[in-house]
Design an enzyme around this catalytic site. Sequence first.
Site, short mmCIF file in Angstrom:
data_model
loop_
_atom_site.label_atom_id
_atom_site.label_comp_id
_atom_site.label_asym_id
_atom_site.label_seq_id
_atom_site.Cartn_x
_atom_site.Cartn_y
_atom_site.Cartn_z
N GLN A 1 0.84 -1.24 -0.12
CA GLN A 1 0.11 0.06 -0.05
C GLN A 1 0.86 1.38 -0.02
O GLN A 1 2.12 1.25 0.29
CB GLN A 1 -0.97 -0.02 1.15
CG GLN A 1 -0.29 -0.02 2.55
CD GLN A 1 -0.83 -0.81 3.59
OE1 GLN A 1 -2.13 -0.84 3.54
NE2 GLN A 1 -0.13 -1.26 4.87
N HIS B 1 -7.95 3.74 19.90
CA HIS B 1 -7.01 2.73 20.73
C HIS B 1 -7.55 2.37 21.93
O HIS B 1 -7.37 1.19 22.53
CB HIS B 1 -5.57 3.31 20.61
CG HIS B 1 -4.90 3.46 19.23
ND1 HIS B 1 -4.51 4.34 18.87
CD2 HIS B 1 -4.98 2.50 18.10
CE1 HIS B 1 -3.96 4.15 17.35
NE2 HIS B 1 -4.09 2.86 17.26
N ASP C 1 1.36 -12.01 7.22
CA ASP C 1 -0.15 -12.05 6.93
C ASP C 1 -0.86 -12.64 8.03
O ASP C 1 -0.46 -13.66 8.74
CB ASP C 1 -0.24 -12.91 5.77
CG ASP C 1 -1.65 -12.84 5.41
OD1 ASP C 1 -2.47 -12.81 6.27
OD2 ASP C 1 -1.82 -13.15 4.24
N GLY C 2 -1.58 -11.55 8.86
CA GLY C 2 -2.34 -12.16 10.05
C GLY C 2 -2.99 -13.37 9.83
O GLY C 2 -3.21 -14.31 10.80
N ASP D 1 -6.94 -4.82 14.65
CA ASP D 1 -6.57 -3.41 14.28
C ASP D 1 -6.37 -3.23 12.85
O ASP D 1 -5.38 -2.67 12.56
CB ASP D 1 -5.57 -2.87 15.09
CG ASP D 1 -5.52 -1.47 15.18
OD1 ASP D 1 -6.48 -0.76 14.37
OD2 ASP D 1 -4.48 -0.75 15.76
N PRO E 1 -5.05 -5.08 1.75
CA PRO E 1 -4.53 -6.14 2.46
C PRO E 1 -5.46 -6.51 3.35
O PRO E 1 -5.40 -7.39 4.16
CB PRO E 1 -3.25 -5.61 3.06
CG PRO E 1 -3.05 -4.00 2.79
CD PRO E 1 -4.23 -3.78 1.64
N1 SPD Z 1 -11.29 4.04 7.97
C1 SPD Z 1 -10.29 3.94 9.09
C2 SPD Z 1 -10.25 2.52 9.66
C3 SPD Z 1 -8.85 2.35 10.32
C4 SPD Z 1 -8.89 1.35 11.34
N2 SPD Z 1 -7.58 1.17 11.83
C5 SPD Z 1 -6.91 2.00 12.30
C6 SPD Z 1 -5.53 1.80 12.66
C7 SPD Z 1 -4.94 2.59 13.79
N3 SPD Z 1 -4.20 1.81 14.63
#
Ligand code: SPD
Length: 277
Positions: free
Chosen positions: A29, A60, A135-136, A153, A160
Amino acid sequence: MWFIENYDNRASLGIKVKEKVFEEQSKFQLVEIYETEFFGKLLTLDGLVMLSEKDEFVYHEMIVHVPMCSHPNPERVLIIGGGDGGAVRETLKYNSVKEVVLCEIDELVVKACKDLIPSVSGSLVDDRVKVVFEDGFKYLDQYENYFDVILTDSSDPIGPGVELFKRKYFELIRKALKPDGIAVSQSESPWYYEDVMKDHYKEISSVFDITKSYSAFIPLYPSGFWTFAYMSNVHDPMDFDAERAVLISESCRYYNEDLHSGCFAIPNFLKRITGTE
Ligand code: SPD
């Protein structure tokens, strides 16, 4: 100069920026970091906002503390995605935690955040943290009955991140969790991802007996109204450890013991989308 995130040609969000401080295309990306006028540093992946220094605490704290305070003794935590380190930072607030594995597919995200956003990534060097670049989906498959808490997260369900919204992924999570484990996945906004959310929650509830949706207000994510999917076969988040939540909330700016249960009060249209009526 403005950074514009386009929501599928339906709407867009503009954030005033001073300058772009990082840009590199990884194998996965386009990773960019901006210095903004009002939100501090802004991390974007393929042109989509992942975090700003000003509002990242909401996301978070909420992805981490809701499951962590719902588990009686979280020791081993796996975070899939989250290469910025924000979820790791919050997880390390628990003395019970012995091991945190961060599995991020894209090494460039970790490197850029370590170099330029230390307020978020600073905990990645903690002794309890192991960072793996894999890759998770594949990484999860080697575990059985091991983790207490698994957090997804992820970025959005394009690029991906797409595999992390499918049934097979939740089966792998169930296998990697201990029988009383808890998992939470970020689950997008019902305003812009209604169909994705319907499928996502359908898959989760076919794998976990307790499936619930909770929400938080995150200004720079599409619509601001953001959701998380809670899953477990044993622990209902309403039976959380309120004493621990009070203690943890002293170091938080969003999460607290009232919000722990309050965030599960969701509007009817979201109950219908997530099938959690
Ligand atoms: N459109 C935003 C979605 C993002 C979700 N993950 C964010 C990563 C921050 N740790």
